[in-house]
Scaffold this motif. Structure first.
Motif, short mmCIF file in Angstrom:
data_model
loop_
_atom_site.label_atom_id
_atom_site.label_comp_id
_atom_site.label_asym_id
_atom_site.label_seq_id
_atom_site.Cartn_x
_atom_site.Cartn_y
_atom_site.Cartn_z
N VAL A 17 -12.13 -10.72 -2.41
CA VAL A 17 -11.40 -9.49 -2.06
C VAL A 17 -10.72 -9.67 -0.71
O VAL A 17 -11.31 -10.22 0.23
CB VAL A 17 -12.36 -8.28 -2.02
N ARG A 18 -9.49 -9.19 -0.61
CA ARG A 18 -8.76 -9.18 0.65
C ARG A 18 -8.65 -7.73 1.12
O ARG A 18 -8.36 -6.84 0.34
CB ARG A 18 -7.37 -9.78 0.49
N VAL A 19 -8.87 -7.54 2.41
CA VAL A 19 -8.84 -6.19 2.99
C VAL A 19 -7.78 -6.17 4.09
O VAL A 19 -7.70 -7.09 4.91
CB VAL A 19 -10.22 -5.81 3.59
N LEU A 20 -6.98 -5.13 4.09
CA LEU A 20 -5.95 -4.96 5.11
C LEU A 20 -6.19 -3.66 5.86
O LEU A 20 -6.30 -2.59 5.26
CB LEU A 20 -4.56 -4.93 4.46
N VAL A 21 -6.33 -3.77 7.18
CA VAL A 21 -6.51 -2.61 8.05
C VAL A 21 -5.22 -2.40 8.84
O VAL A 21 -4.79 -3.30 9.57
CB VAL A 21 -7.69 -2.80 9.01
N VAL A 22 -4.61 -1.24 8.69
CA VAL A 22 -3.34 -0.93 9.34
C VAL A 22 -3.50 0.32 10.20
O VAL A 22 -4.03 1.33 9.72
CB VAL A 22 -2.21 -0.70 8.30
N VAL A 23 -3.08 0.24 11.44
CA VAL A 23 -3.01 1.41 12.31
C VAL A 23 -1.53 1.77 12.43
O VAL A 23 -0.74 1.00 12.97
CB VAL A 23 -3.63 1.15 13.69
N ARG A 24 -1.16 2.90 11.90
CA ARG A 24 0.24 3.26 11.78
C ARG A 24 0.63 4.29 12.83
O ARG A 24 -0.20 5.06 13.33
CB ARG A 24 0.52 3.83 10.40
N GLY A 25 1.91 4.30 13.14
CA GLY A 25 2.46 5.32 14.01
C GLY A 25 2.86 6.54 13.20
O GLY A 25 2.56 6.65 12.01
N ARG A 27 5.64 7.38 12.01
CA ARG A 27 6.51 7.05 10.90
C ARG A 27 6.02 5.80 10.17
O ARG A 27 6.81 5.08 9.56
CB ARG A 27 7.94 6.85 11.39
N GLY A 28 4.74 5.54 10.23
CA GLY A 28 4.20 4.35 9.61
C GLY A 28 4.16 4.45 8.09
O GLY A 28 4.48 5.48 7.50
N PRO A 29 3.74 3.38 7.43
CA PRO A 29 3.72 3.34 5.97
C PRO A 29 2.66 4.27 5.39
O PRO A 29 1.66 4.60 6.03
CB PRO A 29 3.38 1.88 5.67
N GLY A 30 2.88 4.69 4.15
CA GLY A 30 1.90 5.52 3.45
C GLY A 30 0.81 4.66 2.85
O GLY A 30 0.90 3.43 2.81
N THR A 31 -0.22 5.32 2.34
CA THR A 31 -1.37 4.60 1.79
C THR A 31 -0.98 3.73 0.60
O THR A 31 -1.36 2.55 0.53
CB THR A 31 -2.46 5.61 1.36
N ASP A 32 -0.23 4.28 -0.34
CA ASP A 32 0.18 3.49 -1.51
C ASP A 32 1.08 2.32 -1.10
O ASP A 32 1.01 1.24 -1.70
CB ASP A 32 0.92 4.37 -2.52
N SER A 33 1.91 2.52 -0.10
CA SER A 33 2.79 1.46 0.37
C SER A 33 1.97 0.27 0.89
O SER A 33 2.27 -0.90 0.58
CB SER A 33 3.72 1.98 1.45
N VAL A 34 0.95 0.57 1.69
CA VAL A 34 0.10 -0.49 2.22
C VAL A 34 -0.63 -1.20 1.08
O VAL A 34 -0.73 -2.44 1.05
CB VAL A 34 -0.91 0.08 3.24
N LEU A 35 -1.14 -0.44 0.12
CA LEU A 35 -1.86 -1.04 -1.00
C LEU A 35 -0.94 -1.91 -1.85
O LEU A 35 -1.33 -3.01 -2.28
CB LEU A 35 -2.50 0.06 -1.84
N ARG A 36 0.27 -1.44 -2.09
CA ARG A 36 1.22 -2.24 -2.87
C ARG A 36 1.52 -3.56 -2.17
O ARG A 36 1.61 -4.62 -2.80
CB ARG A 36 2.52 -1.46 -3.09
N ARG A 37 1.69 -3.52 -0.86
CA ARG A 37 1.99 -4.73 -0.10
C ARG A 37 0.83 -5.73 -0.17
O ARG A 37 1.03 -6.93 -0.26
CB ARG A 37 2.31 -4.38 1.35
N LEU A 38 -0.39 -5.21 -0.13
CA LEU A 38 -1.55 -6.09 -0.20
C LEU A 38 -1.64 -6.77 -1.56
O LEU A 38 -1.86 -7.99 -1.65
CB LEU A 38 -2.82 -5.30 0.08
N VAL A 39 -1.48 -6.00 -2.63
CA VAL A 39 -1.50 -6.59 -3.97
C VAL A 39 -0.36 -7.57 -4.14
O VAL A 39 -0.53 -8.67 -4.68
CB VAL A 39 -1.44 -5.48 -5.05
N ALA A 40 0.82 -7.18 -3.67
CA ALA A 40 1.99 -8.05 -3.80
C ALA A 40 1.79 -9.38 -3.10
O ALA A 40 2.17 -10.45 -3.61
CB ALA A 40 3.22 -7.34 -3.24
N GLY A 41 1.18 -9.35 -1.91
CA GLY A 41 0.95 -10.57 -1.18
C GLY A 41 0.02 -11.52 -1.91
O GLY A 41 0.19 -12.75 -1.85
N GLY A 42 -0.97 -10.98 -2.61
CA GLY A 42 -1.88 -11.83 -3.36
C GLY A 42 -1.32 -12.30 -4.68
O GLY A 42 -1.62 -13.39 -5.15
N ALA A 43 -0.47 -11.46 -5.30
CA ALA A 43 0.06 -11.79 -6.62
C ALA A 43 1.38 -12.55 -6.57
O ALA A 43 1.80 -13.13 -7.57
CB ALA A 43 0.26 -10.51 -7.42
#
Length: 212
Positions: A17-25, A27-43
């Motif tokens: 499992v890969r875990v990504l911790v993001v501290v956003r401002g 105007r930072g990314p939304g939760t689904d956006s961060v999750l999509r990026r994590l899956v995309a990076g692995g796939a």
């Protein structure tokens, strides 16, 4: 551009499992956006192509972890993923071997005893009572994060009283927790469930539950 470049990437090597911790401002990314990026990076696919379905496969309600409708693994298997948000912090987790669940809980002092009795097993309450009062709120938050993450990983199930379930106490297990007293809904695989504590900025506790 690295899809995880603006966050802290943690590899839970034994579970894959890969875990990504993001501290956003603001105007930072939304939760689904961060999750999509994590899956995309692995796939190895564009983040915009990742499809998340939040409706439960059993009852259609929006609860538990989302389903990754696309992509699949090279063998045609499923990606497992989940994410949680608390204020400016997002924790996302993804892998291909086992279902995952994610939760973040804030450390709060002076919680009503009635709430704790409904949330924690008697063994957990005894362990909390023995802690230094200054440390107790964060350990309590970590315990609740572990339980919340587990219920998200399991998804659709019958009503489970949290106080009937006991997990190991953070600080006594090296940051990788286990279920100590289970409930029938988790079946025989409960001994293989693991909780991985994740550092979250601020007075908060994060946990990733990985099912056996």
């Amino acid at each position: 551009m690295d899809a995880t470049a603006d966050g802290e990437l943690i590899e839970l090597e034994e579970s894959g499992v890969r875990v990504l911790v993001v501290v956003r401002g603001r105007r930072g990314p939304g939760t689904d956006s961060v999750l999509r990026r994590l899956v995309a990076g692995g796939a190895g696919v564009p983040a915009d192509d990742v499809e998340l379905v939040h409706a439960c496969e059993v009852c259609g309600a929006r609860h538990g972890r989302p389903v990754v409708a696309y992509p699949t693994t090279p063998s045609g298997g499923a990606w497992f993923a989940d994410a949680a948000v608390s204020g400016d912090a997002i924790v996302a987790a993804a892998g291909t071997r086992r279902p995952v669940g994610v939760a973040i809980e804030s450390a709060v002092a002076g919680v009503d005893d009635v709430i704790d009795e409904a949330a924690f097993h008697s063994s957990e309450l005894a362990a909390l009572a023995e802690l230094d009062p200054a440390r107790r709120p964060l350990v309590r938050a970590a315990l609740w994060a572990r339980k919340s993450a587990l219920l998200r990983a399991v998804g659709h199930t019958g009503f489970i009283e949290p106080s009937t379930l006991a997990v190991s106490v953070p600080g006594d297990d090296g940051g990788v927790g286990r279920v100590e007293r289970s409930v029938p809904e988790f079946g025989p695989g409960w001994r293989d469930i693991r909780f991985h504590d994740v550092p979250v900025p601020g007075n908060r506790a994060g946990s990733v539950a990985v099912l056996g």
